[in-house]
Scaffold this active site. Structure first.
Site, short mmCIF file in Angstrom:
data_model
loop_
_atom_site.label_atom_id
_atom_site.label_comp_id
_atom_site.label_asym_id
_atom_site.label_seq_id
_atom_site.Cartn_x
_atom_site.Cartn_y
_atom_site.Cartn_z
N LYS A 194 0.48 -1.35 0.20
CA LYS A 194 -0.01 0.02 -0.23
C LYS A 194 0.97 1.00 -0.15
O LYS A 194 0.76 2.43 -0.58
CB LYS A 194 -0.59 -0.21 1.46
CG LYS A 194 -1.69 1.48 1.17
CD LYS A 194 -2.74 1.02 2.61
CE LYS A 194 -2.29 0.34 3.94
NZ LYS A 194 -2.40 1.66 4.85
N ARG A 269 -9.66 4.19 9.87
CA ARG A 269 -10.06 2.93 10.48
C ARG A 269 -10.91 2.03 11.26
O ARG A 269 -11.04 1.52 10.41
CB ARG A 269 -8.17 2.73 11.35
CG ARG A 269 -7.61 2.96 11.20
CD ARG A 269 -6.38 2.49 12.01
NE ARG A 269 -5.09 2.98 11.91
CZ ARG A 269 -4.21 1.89 11.34
NH1 ARG A 269 -4.90 0.97 10.85
NH2 ARG A 269 -2.72 2.95 10.56
N ARG A 308 9.69 -11.84 2.28
CA ARG A 308 10.54 -10.17 2.85
C ARG A 308 10.95 -10.45 4.40
O ARG A 308 12.49 -9.26 4.47
CB ARG A 308 9.06 -9.48 2.95
CG ARG A 308 10.04 -8.05 2.42
CD ARG A 308 8.76 -7.42 2.49
NE ARG A 308 7.93 -6.62 3.99
CZ ARG A 308 6.88 -5.96 4.18
NH1 ARG A 308 6.27 -5.69 3.05
NH2 ARG A 308 6.15 -6.12 5.46
N ARG A 314 13.77 -7.95 9.30
CA ARG A 314 12.53 -7.11 10.64
C ARG A 314 11.21 -8.41 11.05
O ARG A 314 10.82 -9.58 10.92
CB ARG A 314 11.18 -6.83 9.71
CG ARG A 314 11.42 -5.16 9.33
CD ARG A 314 10.10 -4.58 8.59
NE ARG A 314 8.86 -4.22 9.19
CZ ARG A 314 7.83 -3.73 8.92
NH1 ARG A 314 7.88 -3.67 7.04
NH2 ARG A 314 6.79 -4.19 8.96
N ARG A 326 -1.80 -10.11 12.65
CA ARG A 326 -1.34 -8.72 12.00
C ARG A 326 -2.96 -8.53 10.75
O ARG A 326 -3.62 -7.76 10.75
CB ARG A 326 -0.91 -8.13 11.47
CG ARG A 326 0.17 -7.57 12.30
CD ARG A 326 1.62 -7.64 12.15
NE ARG A 326 1.66 -6.59 10.47
CZ ARG A 326 3.20 -7.57 10.22
NH1 ARG A 326 4.39 -8.29 10.40
NH2 ARG A 326 3.73 -7.03 8.55
#
Ligand code: IMP
Ligand code: MG
Length: 370
Positions: A194, A269, A308, A314, A326
Protein backbone atom coordinates in the site's frame (compact mmCIF):
# COMPACT_ATOMS: atom_id res chain seq x y z
CA UNK A 1 -21.98 7.80 -9.11
CA UNK A 2 -22.86 11.03 -10.88
CA UNK A 3 -26.43 12.02 -11.62
CA UNK A 4 -27.95 14.37 -14.14
CA UNK A 5 -30.90 16.66 -13.44
CA UNK A 6 -32.12 18.69 -16.38
CA UNK A 7 -28.96 20.09 -17.99
CA UNK A 8 -26.59 19.74 -15.00
CA UNK A 9 -24.41 17.01 -13.55
CA UNK A 10 -24.12 16.45 -9.80
CA UNK A 11 -21.68 14.37 -7.77
CA UNK A 12 -22.18 12.66 -4.37
CA UNK A 13 -21.44 15.01 -1.46
CA UNK A 14 -23.00 14.05 1.89
CA UNK A 15 -24.25 10.55 2.58
CA UNK A 16 -27.55 9.54 4.14
CA UNK A 17 -25.85 8.27 7.30
CA UNK A 18 -23.98 11.50 7.87
CA UNK A 19 -27.17 13.53 7.36
CA UNK A 20 -29.09 11.28 9.76
CA UNK A 21 -26.41 11.72 12.43
CA UNK A 22 -26.48 15.49 12.09
CA UNK A 23 -30.29 15.72 12.20
CA UNK A 24 -30.30 13.67 15.38
CA UNK A 25 -27.61 15.86 16.91
CA UNK A 26 -29.60 19.02 16.14
CA UNK A 27 -32.88 17.63 17.55
CA UNK A 28 -31.14 16.47 20.72
CA UNK A 29 -29.42 19.82 21.22
CA UNK A 30 -32.68 21.72 20.81
CA UNK A 31 -34.56 19.46 23.24
CA UNK A 32 -31.79 19.94 25.78
CA UNK A 33 -32.13 23.74 25.51
CA UNK A 34 -35.94 23.88 25.46
CA UNK A 35 -36.29 21.55 28.44
CA UNK A 36 -40.06 21.12 29.03
CA UNK A 37 -41.15 23.95 26.77
CA UNK A 38 -43.57 22.69 24.08
CA UNK A 39 -42.40 24.12 20.76
CA UNK A 40 -44.37 24.79 17.62
CA UNK A 41 -42.21 23.62 14.74
CA UNK A 42 -42.72 25.47 11.49
CA UNK A 43 -41.19 23.86 8.45
CA UNK A 44 -40.41 26.09 5.49
CA UNK A 45 -41.77 24.42 2.36
CA UNK A 46 -40.92 22.93 -0.02
CA UNK A 47 -37.27 22.24 0.71
CA UNK A 48 -37.53 21.38 4.40
CA UNK A 49 -40.22 18.70 4.21
CA UNK A 50 -37.78 15.79 4.58
CA UNK A 51 -35.57 17.52 7.11
CA UNK A 52 -38.62 18.58 9.16
CA UNK A 53 -39.99 15.03 9.08
CA UNK A 54 -36.73 13.51 10.28
CA UNK A 55 -36.04 16.26 12.79
CA UNK A 56 -39.44 15.93 14.41
CA UNK A 57 -39.08 12.16 14.63
CA UNK A 58 -35.83 12.71 16.51
CA UNK A 59 -37.34 15.28 18.87
CA UNK A 60 -38.08 13.45 22.09
CA UNK A 61 -40.78 15.61 23.66
CA UNK A 62 -44.22 17.12 23.05
CA UNK A 63 -44.42 19.48 20.13
CA UNK A 64 -46.73 20.82 17.44
CA UNK A 65 -46.00 21.01 13.75
CA UNK A 66 -46.97 23.38 10.97
CA UNK A 67 -45.65 24.52 7.60
CA UNK A 68 -45.37 27.73 5.63
CA UNK A 69 -44.26 28.26 2.08
CA UNK A 70 -41.97 30.89 0.60
CA UNK A 71 -40.30 30.90 -2.75
CA UNK A 72 -37.18 32.73 -3.90
CA UNK A 73 -35.13 30.59 -6.23
CA UNK A 74 -35.08 30.15 -9.95
CA UNK A 75 -32.43 27.81 -11.31
CA UNK A 76 -29.20 27.82 -9.33
CA UNK A 77 -28.93 31.50 -8.35
CA UNK A 78 -31.01 33.47 -5.87
CA UNK A 79 -33.39 35.97 -7.49
CA UNK A 80 -33.00 38.16 -4.43
CA UNK A 81 -36.74 38.54 -4.13
CA UNK A 82 -38.72 36.62 -1.56
CA UNK A 83 -42.46 36.13 -1.69
CA UNK A 84 -44.59 34.60 0.99
CA UNK A 85 -47.01 32.19 -0.58
CA UNK A 86 -48.75 30.34 2.20
CA UNK A 87 -49.39 31.84 5.63
CA UNK A 88 -49.87 30.65 9.21
CA UNK A 89 -53.27 30.15 10.80
CA UNK A 90 -52.23 29.23 14.34
CA UNK A 91 -52.34 31.77 17.16
CA UNK A 92 -48.70 32.25 18.00
CA UNK A 93 -49.07 34.46 21.05
CA UNK A 94 -46.78 33.31 23.83
CA UNK A 95 -45.56 30.33 21.80
CA UNK A 96 -42.02 29.12 21.36
CA UNK A 97 -41.72 28.92 17.60
CA UNK A 98 -38.93 26.87 16.04
CA UNK A 99 -38.32 27.38 12.34
CA UNK A 100 -37.03 24.36 10.44
CA UNK A 101 -35.16 25.44 7.31
CA UNK A 102 -33.40 23.21 4.85
CA UNK A 103 -30.82 25.76 3.78
CA UNK A 104 -29.82 29.35 4.45
CA UNK A 105 -28.04 30.88 1.48
CA UNK A 106 -28.13 34.69 1.06
CA UNK A 107 -30.47 34.99 4.04
CA UNK A 108 -33.26 36.71 2.10
CA UNK A 109 -35.75 34.04 3.11
CA UNK A 110 -34.55 34.19 6.70
CA UNK A 111 -35.09 37.94 6.75
CA UNK A 112 -38.64 37.42 5.52
CA UNK A 113 -39.16 34.82 8.24
CA UNK A 114 -38.04 37.26 10.93
CA UNK A 115 -40.38 39.92 9.48
CA UNK A 116 -43.36 37.57 9.32
CA UNK A 117 -42.98 36.44 12.94
CA UNK A 118 -42.04 39.87 14.34
CA UNK A 119 -45.56 41.02 15.23
CA UNK A 120 -47.08 37.68 16.15
CA UNK A 121 -46.40 38.03 19.87
CA UNK A 122 -44.25 34.89 20.05
CA UNK A 123 -42.40 34.20 23.28
CA UNK A 124 -39.30 33.02 21.47
CA UNK A 125 -38.27 32.45 17.88
CA UNK A 126 -35.53 29.92 17.19
CA UNK A 127 -34.03 29.13 13.82
CA UNK A 128 -32.74 25.69 12.89
CA UNK A 129 -31.16 25.11 9.50
CA UNK A 130 -29.64 21.93 8.17
CA UNK A 131 -27.36 23.69 5.69
CA UNK A 132 -25.75 27.09 5.85
CA UNK A 133 -23.45 28.87 3.39
CA UNK A 134 -21.46 31.32 5.54
CA UNK A 135 -19.62 32.81 2.56
CA UNK A 136 -22.82 34.07 0.90
CA UNK A 137 -24.89 34.95 3.96
CA UNK A 138 -25.27 38.72 3.89
CA UNK A 139 -27.56 39.43 6.85
CA UNK A 140 -27.09 40.27 10.48
CA UNK A 141 -29.62 37.71 11.65
CA UNK A 142 -29.32 35.03 14.27
CA UNK A 143 -29.34 31.35 13.36
CA UNK A 144 -29.63 29.29 16.52
CA UNK A 145 -28.79 25.81 15.26
CA UNK A 146 -26.71 24.97 12.21
CA UNK A 147 -26.17 21.49 10.80
CA UNK A 148 -23.62 21.68 7.99
CA UNK A 149 -21.65 24.78 7.13
CA UNK A 150 -20.96 24.32 3.45
CA UNK A 151 -19.06 26.38 0.90
CA UNK A 152 -20.88 28.26 -1.84
CA UNK A 153 -21.76 25.23 -3.90
CA UNK A 154 -25.19 24.31 -5.24
CA UNK A 155 -26.62 21.19 -3.65
CA UNK A 156 -29.59 18.92 -4.31
CA UNK A 157 -31.25 15.99 -2.59
CA UNK A 158 -32.90 15.38 0.77
CA UNK A 159 -35.69 17.83 -0.09
CA UNK A 160 -33.57 20.32 -2.03
CA UNK A 161 -34.15 20.72 -5.74
CA UNK A 162 -32.69 21.99 -8.95
CA UNK A 163 -35.62 23.38 -10.91
CA UNK A 164 -38.02 20.99 -9.24
CA UNK A 165 -35.94 17.82 -9.57
CA UNK A 166 -33.83 15.99 -7.03
CA UNK A 167 -35.92 16.39 -3.88
CA UNK A 168 -36.46 12.64 -3.59
CA UNK A 169 -32.75 11.76 -3.56
CA UNK A 170 -31.98 10.48 -0.04
CA UNK A 171 -28.44 11.92 0.13
CA UNK A 172 -26.89 15.25 -0.88
CA UNK A 173 -25.24 15.82 -4.26
CA UNK A 174 -23.34 18.90 -5.36
CA UNK A 175 -23.11 20.60 -8.72
CA UNK A 176 -20.14 19.20 -10.57
CA UNK A 177 -17.36 21.72 -10.96
CA UNK A 178 -15.04 21.68 -13.99
CA UNK A 179 -12.03 20.25 -12.19
CA UNK A 180 -13.15 18.21 -9.30
CA UNK A 181 -10.75 16.86 -6.75
CA UNK A 182 -9.98 13.21 -6.44
CA UNK A 183 -9.99 12.21 -2.81
CA UNK A 184 -9.19 8.61 -2.14
CA UNK A 185 -9.03 6.43 0.91
CA UNK A 186 -6.45 3.76 0.19
CA UNK A 187 -6.62 0.43 1.91
CA UNK A 188 -4.63 -2.72 1.82
CA UNK A 189 -3.77 -5.67 4.03
CA UNK A 190 -0.27 -5.98 5.50
CA UNK A 191 2.23 -6.81 2.78
CA UNK A 192 0.05 -5.64 -0.09
CA UNK A 193 2.39 -2.79 -0.90
CA UNK A 194 0.00 0.00 0.00
CA UNK A 195 2.77 2.44 0.96
CA UNK A 196 4.64 1.82 -2.29
CA UNK A 197 1.49 2.27 -4.37
CA UNK A 198 0.46 5.43 -2.52
CA UNK A 199 3.81 7.05 -3.40
CA UNK A 200 3.55 6.08 -7.06
CA UNK A 201 -0.05 7.23 -7.39
CA UNK A 202 0.63 10.50 -5.62
CA UNK A 203 3.27 11.40 -8.22
CA UNK A 204 1.28 10.10 -11.16
CA UNK A 205 -1.92 12.01 -10.33
CA UNK A 206 -0.35 14.94 -8.52
CA UNK A 207 -2.19 14.17 -5.30
CA UNK A 208 -1.22 14.89 -1.71
CA UNK A 209 -0.49 11.73 0.24
CA UNK A 210 -1.54 11.98 3.88
CA UNK A 211 -0.35 9.09 5.97
CA UNK A 212 -1.67 9.42 9.51
CA UNK A 213 1.38 7.62 10.85
CA UNK A 214 3.65 10.20 9.22
CA UNK A 215 1.47 13.07 10.46
CA UNK A 216 1.69 11.77 14.03
CA UNK A 217 5.44 11.37 13.85
CA UNK A 218 5.86 14.83 12.31
CA UNK A 219 3.76 16.53 15.01
CA UNK A 220 5.52 14.70 17.82
CA UNK A 221 8.96 15.34 16.39
CA UNK A 222 8.22 19.05 16.00
CA UNK A 223 6.64 19.18 19.44
CA UNK A 224 3.43 20.86 18.24
CA UNK A 225 0.50 21.29 20.64
CA UNK A 226 -1.31 18.46 18.87
CA UNK A 227 1.80 16.33 18.90
CA UNK A 228 2.14 16.72 22.65
CA UNK A 229 -1.52 15.79 23.04
CA UNK A 230 -1.07 12.72 20.85
CA UNK A 231 1.97 11.71 22.85
CA UNK A 232 -0.01 11.60 26.10
CA UNK A 233 -2.12 8.84 24.53
CA UNK A 234 0.81 6.97 23.04
CA UNK A 235 2.85 7.10 26.25
CA UNK A 236 0.01 5.32 28.01
CA UNK A 237 -0.06 2.75 25.24
CA UNK A 238 -3.49 3.96 24.08
CA UNK A 239 -4.62 4.74 20.57
CA UNK A 240 -4.72 8.46 19.88
CA UNK A 241 -8.34 9.63 20.19
CA UNK A 242 -10.40 10.29 17.06
CA UNK A 243 -10.76 13.90 18.09
CA UNK A 244 -7.02 14.53 18.18
CA UNK A 245 -6.44 12.56 14.99
CA UNK A 246 -9.13 14.50 13.12
CA UNK A 247 -7.64 17.79 14.33
CA UNK A 248 -4.24 16.82 12.95
CA UNK A 249 -5.80 15.73 9.71
CA UNK A 250 -7.67 19.01 9.38
CA UNK A 251 -4.49 20.97 9.91
CA UNK A 252 -2.75 18.79 7.34
CA UNK A 253 -5.45 19.20 4.67
CA UNK A 254 -5.49 22.95 5.30
CA UNK A 255 -1.81 23.11 4.31
CA UNK A 256 -2.71 22.29 0.69
CA UNK A 257 -5.50 24.66 -0.41
CA UNK A 258 -4.71 24.08 -4.10
CA UNK A 259 -4.46 20.30 -3.94
CA UNK A 260 -5.92 18.33 -6.84
CA UNK A 261 -6.86 15.68 -4.34
CA UNK A 262 -5.70 13.63 -1.38
CA UNK A 263 -4.77 10.03 -0.76
CA UNK A 264 -5.69 9.18 2.82
CA UNK A 265 -3.59 6.36 4.13
CA UNK A 266 -4.01 4.83 7.58
CA UNK A 267 -7.19 6.77 8.20
CA UNK A 268 -10.10 6.23 8.67
CA UNK A 269 -9.80 2.94 10.53
CA UNK A 270 -13.27 2.82 12.07
CA UNK A 271 -16.76 3.76 10.97
CA UNK A 272 -16.78 6.62 13.47
CA UNK A 273 -13.64 7.99 11.89
CA UNK A 274 -15.06 7.61 8.39
CA UNK A 275 -18.11 9.54 9.52
CA UNK A 276 -15.97 12.27 11.11
CA UNK A 277 -13.89 12.51 7.95
CA UNK A 278 -17.03 12.92 5.80
CA UNK A 279 -18.30 15.62 8.12
CA UNK A 280 -15.10 17.63 8.04
CA UNK A 281 -14.62 17.27 4.28
CA UNK A 282 -18.20 18.47 3.73
CA UNK A 283 -17.36 21.69 5.55
CA UNK A 284 -14.72 22.27 2.91
CA UNK A 285 -17.00 21.29 0.04
CA UNK A 286 -14.92 18.15 -0.39
CA UNK A 287 -15.92 14.54 -0.42
CA UNK A 288 -14.29 11.11 -0.57
CA UNK A 289 -14.66 9.92 -4.15
CA UNK A 290 -13.63 6.36 -3.54
CA UNK A 291 -12.30 3.87 -1.06
CA UNK A 292 -9.87 1.75 -3.00
CA UNK A 293 -8.95 -1.50 -1.34
CA UNK A 294 -6.19 -3.81 -2.49
CA UNK A 295 -7.53 -7.32 -2.34
CA UNK A 296 -5.25 -10.28 -1.83
CA UNK A 297 -5.66 -13.67 -0.27
CA UNK A 298 -4.02 -14.20 3.07
CA UNK A 299 -1.80 -17.16 2.18
CA UNK A 300 -0.16 -15.43 -0.75
CA UNK A 301 0.59 -12.35 1.31
CA UNK A 302 1.82 -14.30 4.32
CA UNK A 303 4.38 -16.12 2.22
CA UNK A 304 5.35 -12.84 0.57
CA UNK A 305 5.94 -11.20 3.96
CA UNK A 306 7.91 -14.23 5.23
CA UNK A 307 10.06 -14.02 2.11
CA UNK A 308 10.64 -10.30 2.76
CA UNK A 309 11.46 -11.07 6.40
CA UNK A 310 14.35 -13.32 5.37
CA UNK A 311 16.17 -10.38 3.76
CA UNK A 312 14.84 -7.32 5.58
CA UNK A 313 15.57 -8.61 9.05
CA UNK A 314 12.28 -7.11 10.34
CA UNK A 315 11.39 -9.30 13.31
CA UNK A 316 7.65 -8.80 12.85
CA UNK A 317 8.01 -10.19 9.33
CA UNK A 318 9.48 -13.48 10.47
CA UNK A 319 6.83 -15.00 12.71
CA UNK A 320 3.96 -16.55 10.80
CA UNK A 321 1.43 -16.51 13.64
CA UNK A 322 2.13 -12.85 14.30
CA UNK A 323 1.66 -12.06 10.61
CA UNK A 324 -1.63 -13.95 10.58
CA UNK A 325 -2.63 -11.96 13.63
CA UNK A 326 -2.02 -8.68 11.81
CA UNK A 327 -4.15 -10.02 9.00
CA UNK A 328 -6.92 -10.98 11.30
CA UNK A 329 -6.92 -7.55 12.85
CA UNK A 330 -7.00 -5.94 9.42
CA UNK A 331 -9.96 -8.06 8.32
CA UNK A 332 -11.97 -7.42 11.48
CA UNK A 333 -11.35 -3.71 11.46
CA UNK A 334 -11.85 -3.00 7.79
CA UNK A 335 -14.92 -5.13 7.13
CA UNK A 336 -17.32 -2.52 8.64
CA UNK A 337 -15.45 0.24 6.79
CA UNK A 338 -15.84 -1.56 3.50
CA UNK A 339 -19.57 -1.62 3.99
CA UNK A 340 -19.62 2.02 5.12
CA UNK A 341 -18.14 3.02 1.77
CA UNK A 342 -20.02 0.34 -0.18
CA UNK A 343 -23.27 1.85 1.13
CA UNK A 344 -22.24 5.13 -0.45
CA UNK A 345 -21.36 3.37 -3.69
CA UNK A 346 -17.71 4.28 -3.16
CA UNK A 347 -16.05 0.93 -2.52
CA UNK A 348 -13.65 -0.21 -5.23
CA UNK A 349 -11.79 -3.50 -4.80
CA UNK A 350 -8.61 -3.94 -6.81
CA UNK A 351 -6.69 -7.17 -7.27
CA UNK A 352 -3.54 -6.71 -5.18
CA UNK A 353 -1.66 -9.76 -6.46
CA UNK A 354 0.95 -9.13 -9.11
CA UNK A 355 4.07 -7.05 -9.57
CA UNK A 356 4.22 -3.43 -8.49
CA UNK A 357 3.77 -1.86 -11.94
CA UNK A 358 0.87 -4.13 -12.75
CA UNK A 359 -0.97 -3.15 -9.58
CA UNK A 360 -0.25 0.55 -10.15
CA UNK A 361 -1.88 0.16 -13.58
CA UNK A 362 -5.01 -1.40 -12.08
CA UNK A 363 -5.25 1.33 -9.44
CA UNK A 364 -4.65 4.07 -12.01
CA UNK A 365 -7.43 2.78 -14.23
CA UNK A 366 -9.86 3.13 -11.32
CA UNK A 367 -8.60 6.59 -10.35
CA UNK A 368 -8.94 7.81 -13.93
CA UNK A 369 -12.59 6.79 -13.90
CA UNK A 370 -13.39 8.96 -10.86
P1 IMP B 1 -31.81 32.42 0.64
O1 IMP B 1 -30.92 32.94 -0.45
O2 IMP B 1 -31.10 32.24 1.95
O3 IMP B 1 -33.04 33.25 0.77
O4 IMP B 1 -32.26 30.97 0.18
C1 IMP B 1 -33.41 30.85 -0.57
C2 IMP B 1 -33.79 29.45 -0.92
O5 IMP B 1 -33.00 29.07 -2.01
C3 IMP B 1 -33.61 28.34 0.06
O6 IMP B 1 -34.65 28.23 0.98
C4 IMP B 1 -33.60 27.14 -0.87
O7 IMP B 1 -34.91 26.77 -1.19
C5 IMP B 1 -32.92 27.69 -2.08
N1 IMP B 1 -31.48 27.33 -2.12
C6 IMP B 1 -30.42 28.02 -1.71
N2 IMP B 1 -29.27 27.36 -1.91
C7 IMP B 1 -29.62 26.18 -2.47
C8 IMP B 1 -28.89 25.04 -2.92
O8 IMP B 1 -27.66 24.92 -2.84
N3 IMP B 1 -29.63 24.03 -3.45
C9 IMP B 1 -30.97 24.07 -3.56
N4 IMP B 1 -31.70 25.11 -3.16
C10 IMP B 1 -31.03 26.16 -2.62
MG1 MG C 1 -36.16 26.78 1.47
Amino acid sequence: MEIQLHDKVFTPFISQDVIAGEVKRLATALKKDLKDEVPLFIGILNGSFLFAADFIRNYKGDCEVSFVKFSSYEGTASTGEVKQLLGINEDLTGRTVVILEDIVDTGNTLEEIYQVFEDKGVKALKIVTLFYKPSVFKKDLKIDYIGFEIPNTFIVGYGLDYDGYGRNIPSIYQLKLPNQMKNIVLFGPPGAGKGTQAKLLKDKFNLVHISTGDVFRFNIKNDTALGRLAKTFMDKGDLVSDEVTIKMLKAEVAKYPDAKGFIFDGFPRTEDQAYALDLFLAEKGMTINAMIALEADEDTLVSRILERGKTSGRVDDQDESKIRNRFNEYETKTAPLNSYYANQGKYIGVNGIGDIAEITERLSAEIEKL
